[in-house]
Design a protein around this motif. Structure first.
Motif, PDB file in Angstrom:
ATOM      1  N   LEU A   1       0.815  -1.222   0.000  1.00 20.68           N
ATOM      2  CA  LEU A   1       0.000   0.000   0.000  1.00 20.68           C
ATOM      3  C   LEU A   1       0.847   1.269   0.000  1.00 20.68           C
ATOM      4  CD1 LEU A   1      -2.565  -1.153   2.712  1.00 20.68           C
ATOM      5  CD2 LEU A   1      -2.972  -0.991   0.248  1.00 20.68           C
ATOM      6  N   ASP A   2       2.184   1.095  -0.005  1.00 22.34           N
ATOM      7  CA  ASP A   2       3.075   2.249   0.154  1.00 22.34           C
ATOM      8  C   ASP A   2       2.683   3.018   1.412  1.00 22.34           C
ATOM      9  OD1 ASP A   2       5.159   3.966  -0.410  1.00 22.34           O
ATOM     10  OD2 ASP A   2       3.984   5.244  -1.746  1.00 22.34           O
ATOM     11  N   GLY A   3       2.474   2.260   2.488  1.00 17.81           N
ATOM     12  CA  GLY A   3       1.952   2.845   3.721  1.00 17.81           C
ATOM     13  C   GLY A   3       2.948   2.788   4.859  1.00 17.81           C
ATOM     14  N   ARG A   4       2.486   3.202   6.016  1.00 18.62           N
ATOM     15  CA  ARG A   4       3.289   3.252   7.228  1.00 18.62           C
ATOM     16  C   ARG A   4       2.388   2.916   8.406  1.00 18.62           C
ATOM     17  NH1 ARG A   4       2.196   7.991   4.802  1.00 18.62           N
ATOM     18  NH2 ARG A   4       0.831   9.439   5.940  1.00 18.62           N
ATOM     19  N   LEU A   5       2.973   2.604   9.544  1.00 17.74           N
ATOM     20  CA  LEU A   5       2.198   2.373  10.748  1.00 17.74           C
ATOM     21  C   LEU A   5       1.829   3.708  11.388  1.00 17.74           C
ATOM     22  CD1 LEU A   5       4.194  -0.552  12.418  1.00 17.74           C
ATOM     23  CD2 LEU A   5       2.184  -0.706  10.944  1.00 17.74           C
ATOM     24  N   ILE A   6       0.732   3.717  12.166  1.00 16.13           N
ATOM     25  CA  ILE A   6       0.397   4.940  12.908  1.00 16.13           C
ATOM     26  C   ILE A   6       1.087   4.957  14.262  1.00 16.13           C
ATOM     27  CG2 ILE A   6      -1.825   5.162  11.730  1.00 16.13           C
ATOM     28  CD1 ILE A   6      -3.136   4.156  14.342  1.00 16.13           C
ATOM     29  N   ASP A   7       1.579   3.780  14.665  1.00 20.33           N
ATOM     30  CA  ASP A   7       2.278   3.629  15.944  1.00 20.33           C
ATOM     31  C   ASP A   7       3.106   2.356  15.841  1.00 20.33           C
ATOM     32  OD1 ASP A   7       1.990   4.491  19.140  1.00 20.33           O
ATOM     33  OD2 ASP A   7       2.401   2.358  18.838  1.00 20.33           O
ATOM     34  N   PRO A   8       4.324   2.341  16.369  1.00 25.06           N
ATOM     35  CA  PRO A   8       5.162   1.140  16.227  1.00 25.06           C
ATOM     36  C   PRO A   8       4.563  -0.116  16.828  1.00 25.06           C
ATOM     37  CG  PRO A   8       6.476   3.022  16.972  1.00 25.06           C
ATOM     38  CD  PRO A   8       5.036   3.438  17.062  1.00 25.06           C
ATOM     39  N   THR A   9       3.602   0.019  17.741  1.00 27.23           N
ATOM     40  CA  THR A   9       3.034  -1.148  18.434  1.00 27.23           C
ATOM     41  C   THR A   9       1.618  -1.491  17.985  1.00 27.23           C
ATOM     42  OG1 THR A   9       2.142   0.183  20.246  1.00 27.23           O
ATOM     43  CG2 THR A   9       4.413  -0.577  20.472  1.00 27.23           C
ATOM     44  N   ILE A  10       1.091  -0.781  16.999  1.00 26.05           N
ATOM     45  CA  ILE A  10      -0.304  -0.950  16.583  1.00 26.05           C
ATOM     46  C   ILE A  10      -0.371  -1.402  15.132  1.00 26.05           C
ATOM     47  CG2 ILE A  10      -2.536   0.185  16.273  1.00 26.05           C
ATOM     48  CD1 ILE A  10      -1.795  -0.078  19.160  1.00 26.05           C
ATOM     49  N   ALA A  11      -1.181  -2.446  14.854  1.00 29.75           N
ATOM     50  CA  ALA A  11      -1.276  -3.007  13.506  1.00 29.75           C
ATOM     51  C   ALA A  11      -2.307  -2.272  12.652  1.00 29.75           C
ATOM     52  CB  ALA A  11      -1.608  -4.491  13.582  1.00 29.75           C
ATOM     53  N   TYR A  12      -2.213  -0.958  12.590  1.00 32.04           N
ATOM     54  CA  TYR A  12      -2.990  -0.156  11.642  1.00 32.04           C
ATOM     55  C   TYR A  12      -2.003   0.469  10.663  1.00 32.04           C
ATOM     56  CZ  TYR A  12      -7.464  -0.168  14.210  1.00 32.04           C
ATOM     57  OH  TYR A  12      -8.650  -0.531  14.793  1.00 32.04           O
ATOM     58  N   VAL A  13      -2.326   0.394   9.388  1.00 31.67           N
ATOM     59  CA  VAL A  13      -1.495   0.977   8.335  1.00 31.67           C
ATOM     60  C   VAL A  13      -2.200   2.207   7.802  1.00 31.67           C
ATOM     61  CG1 VAL A  13      -0.500   0.597   6.041  1.00 31.67           C
ATOM     62  CG2 VAL A  13      -0.519  -1.265   7.727  1.00 31.67           C
ATOM     63  N   THR A  14      -1.456   3.245   7.551  1.00 32.70           N
ATOM     64  CA  THR A  14      -2.034   4.459   6.988  1.00 32.70           C
ATOM     65  C   THR A  14      -1.312   4.816   5.695  1.00 32.70           C
ATOM     66  OG1 THR A  14      -2.703   6.740   7.466  1.00 32.70           O
ATOM     67  CG2 THR A  14      -0.527   6.072   8.230  1.00 32.70           C
ATOM     68  N   ALA A  15      -2.023   5.462   4.786  1.00 31.55           N
ATOM     69  CA  ALA A  15      -1.443   5.865   3.500  1.00 31.55           C
ATOM     70  C   ALA A  15      -2.200   7.081   2.991  1.00 31.55           C
ATOM     71  CB  ALA A  15      -1.510   4.727   2.492  1.00 31.55           C
ATOM     72  N   ASP A  16      -1.588   7.761   2.050  1.00 27.98           N
ATOM     73  CA  ASP A  16      -2.194   8.979   1.502  1.00 27.98           C
ATOM     74  C   ASP A  16      -3.038   8.703   0.269  1.00 27.98           C
ATOM     75  OD1 ASP A  16      -0.830  10.643   3.439  1.00 27.98           O
ATOM     76  OD2 ASP A  16       0.992  10.198   2.309  1.00 27.98           O
ATOM     77  N   ALA A  17      -2.927   7.486  -0.284  1.00 26.66           N
ATOM     78  CA  ALA A  17      -3.693   7.128  -1.479  1.00 26.66           C
ATOM     79  C   ALA A  17      -4.489   5.854  -1.191  1.00 26.66           C
ATOM     80  CB  ALA A  17      -2.760   6.913  -2.665  1.00 26.66           C
ATOM     81  N   LEU A  18      -5.604   5.712  -1.896  1.00 29.42           N
ATOM     82  CA  LEU A  18      -6.467   4.537  -1.736  1.00 29.42           C
ATOM     83  C   LEU A  18      -6.083   3.495  -2.769  1.00 29.42           C
ATOM     84  CD1 LEU A  18      -8.906   3.211  -0.351  1.00 29.42           C
ATOM     85  CD2 LEU A  18     -10.361   4.334  -2.046  1.00 29.42           C
ATOM     86  N   ARG A  19      -5.740   2.305  -2.281  1.00 27.37           N
ATOM     87  CA  ARG A  19      -5.379   1.212  -3.171  1.00 27.37           C
ATOM     88  C   ARG A  19      -6.172  -0.037  -2.780  1.00 27.37           C
ATOM     89  NH1 ARG A  19       1.232   1.531  -3.884  1.00 27.37           N
ATOM     90  NH2 ARG A  19       1.316   3.747  -4.480  1.00 27.37           N
ATOM     91  N   ALA A  20      -6.497  -0.831  -3.779  1.00 24.91           N
ATOM     92  CA  ALA A  20      -7.243  -2.070  -3.517  1.00 24.91           C
ATOM     93  C   ALA A  20      -6.314  -3.128  -2.943  1.00 24.91           C
ATOM     94  CB  ALA A  20      -7.873  -2.570  -4.810  1.00 24.91           C
TER      95      ALA A  20
END
Length: 394
Positions: free
Chosen positions: A294-313
């Motif tokens: 997703l070309d993304g990053r974590l919102i916190d080093p300990t949390i399994a949520y990924v965030t990104a600036d673009a929407l990808r399937a």
């Protein structure tokens, strides 16, 4: 009448007719139903039939109505049996490996054996409990698979699996005090199951999804399987891809697999989109692979949520479009939801002590609009992310 005698009575014509008549019975009316049936049938048979009717109704979500109302169950069997969709997936994978005969050790009521037989695999199904073995045998007959499923009542540690293409093991993970999380407390222990798996060209061991990764043998492939978003089980595969890690998502059948997991991605600010990886991906420690996709990053080093600036399937995560990123504050959240007329509120959490129902009671959402609030941590700080499910990418 003991359990085996009661079960044998259910297999007789009178018992089968009674079960057919109870297919759609209402458990809330059990007393009246039992009173009526006891006028025409022995009380012990009526009791056994009502118990079996309840179990069949409980089994429908796992096996589907068509099979569940033809099969037979024990209370433990319903709870411990593999969901049919998962068993079918595993059977198809074994068939694709060229497996044509298999020893199913600790077969339970036969859920996996039935799926294997439907995939064209000849099965030796073994369980040491006399009633459970009898139920497994009856299920193979009920579904027209008796020619492919041979059921033995025996201690699996004494069964000779020589001559079979594969071995499947499903050790019991419940003891007298409930579910056990120590693999060596399985029955038989995981160490014995691994040694048994090593004797066959191909093997699969069903284990609890919470197994520590360090407990996975080096020569095994470890697979975590979810069905409709719920993590159902993990499997150790032998004779496939040593050291590989896989997350499989049913019913779509998408599999994410790697032989060399990526390091954890960096954390960064919350972007326009938040991705919630499927539970199987998280259990398999493959969140970094999804973030890279997703070309993304974590919102916190300990949390399994990924965030990104673009929407990808992606089949491996659910996407949310984020409108607000706020420090955790119930009073502020309540005011914001009231201002926006949000009455249909979905609450998700990861890394937060607040329970969704508790939050709903406190903010009392009212209005015609919908929103999703995600309680989590961002860069270590308790936070609230507000948004809604993202539309499918064009």
């Amino acid at each position: 009448m003991n359990d085996l005698a009661a079960f044998a009575a259910l297999l007789a014509p009178e018992g089968r007719a009674l079960l057919d008549a109870l297919r759609d019975y209402d458990p809330a009316q059990e007393l009246a139903t039992a009173t009526r049936l006891r006028r025409e049938h022995p009380a012990e048979l009526v009791s056994a039939a009502l118990g079996q009717a309840r179990l069949r109704q409980r089994a429908v979500p796992k096996f589907g109505a068509e099979d569940a109302f033809r099969m037979f169950f024990t209370p433990a069997g319903v709870e411990m049996a593999t969901r049919a969709s998962v068993a079918s997936y595993r059977a198809e994978r074994l068939a694709a490996l060229g497996v044509r005969s298999l020893a199913d050790l600790c077969c339970g009521i036969g859920g996996d054996a039935l799926a294997l037989a439907r995939a064209g695999i000849r099965v030796l199904a073994v369980d040491r409990d006399p009633l459970t073995a009898a139920v497994a045998r009856a299920n193979a007959e009920a579904l027209g698979l008796a020619e492919l499923v041979e059921v033995h009542e025996a201690d699996v540690t004494e069964v000779d699996t020589t001559g079979y293409d594969a071995v499947f093991l499903d050790p019991a993970r419940r003891g007298g005090r409930g579910r056990t999380f120590d693999p060596e407390a399985y029955s038989p222990p995981l160490s014995w199951a691994v040694e048994a798996a090593r004797t066959a060209k191909h093997a699969a061991i069903k284990i609890a999804p919470g197994i520590p990764h360090e407990a996975v043998p080096a020569e095994a492939e470890a697979e975590w399987i979810s069905d409709a978003g719920d993590v159902k089980e993990a499997v150790l595969w032998f004779g496939t891809a040593p050291g590989a890690v896989r997350a499989t998502l049913l019913p779509r059948g998408a599999s994410l697999v790697t032989a060399a997991p990526l390091p954890d991605p960096a954390a960064g600010p919350v972007g326009r989109y938040l991705y919630e990886p499927d539970g199987a991906v998280i259990r398999a420690h493959l969140v970094a692979e999804v973030a890279a996709e997703l070309d993304g990053r974590l919102i916190d080093p300990t949390i399994a949520y990924v965030t990104a600036d673009a929407l990808r399937a992606t089949p491996y995560a659910t996407a949310y479009e984020i409108t607000d990123v706020l420090p955790f504050n119930l009073k502020k959240l309540k005011a914001l939801l009231r201002e926006r007329g949000v009455g249909n509120l979905t609450v998700k959490k990861r890394g937060s002590a607040i329970e969704p129902e508790e939050l709903r009671r406190k903010v009392k959402p009212q209005g015609p609009n919908a929103a999703t609030v995600i309680l989590t941590r961002v860069a270590g700080a308790p936070s609230m992310l507000i948004g809604h499910p993202a539309p499918a990418p064009a």
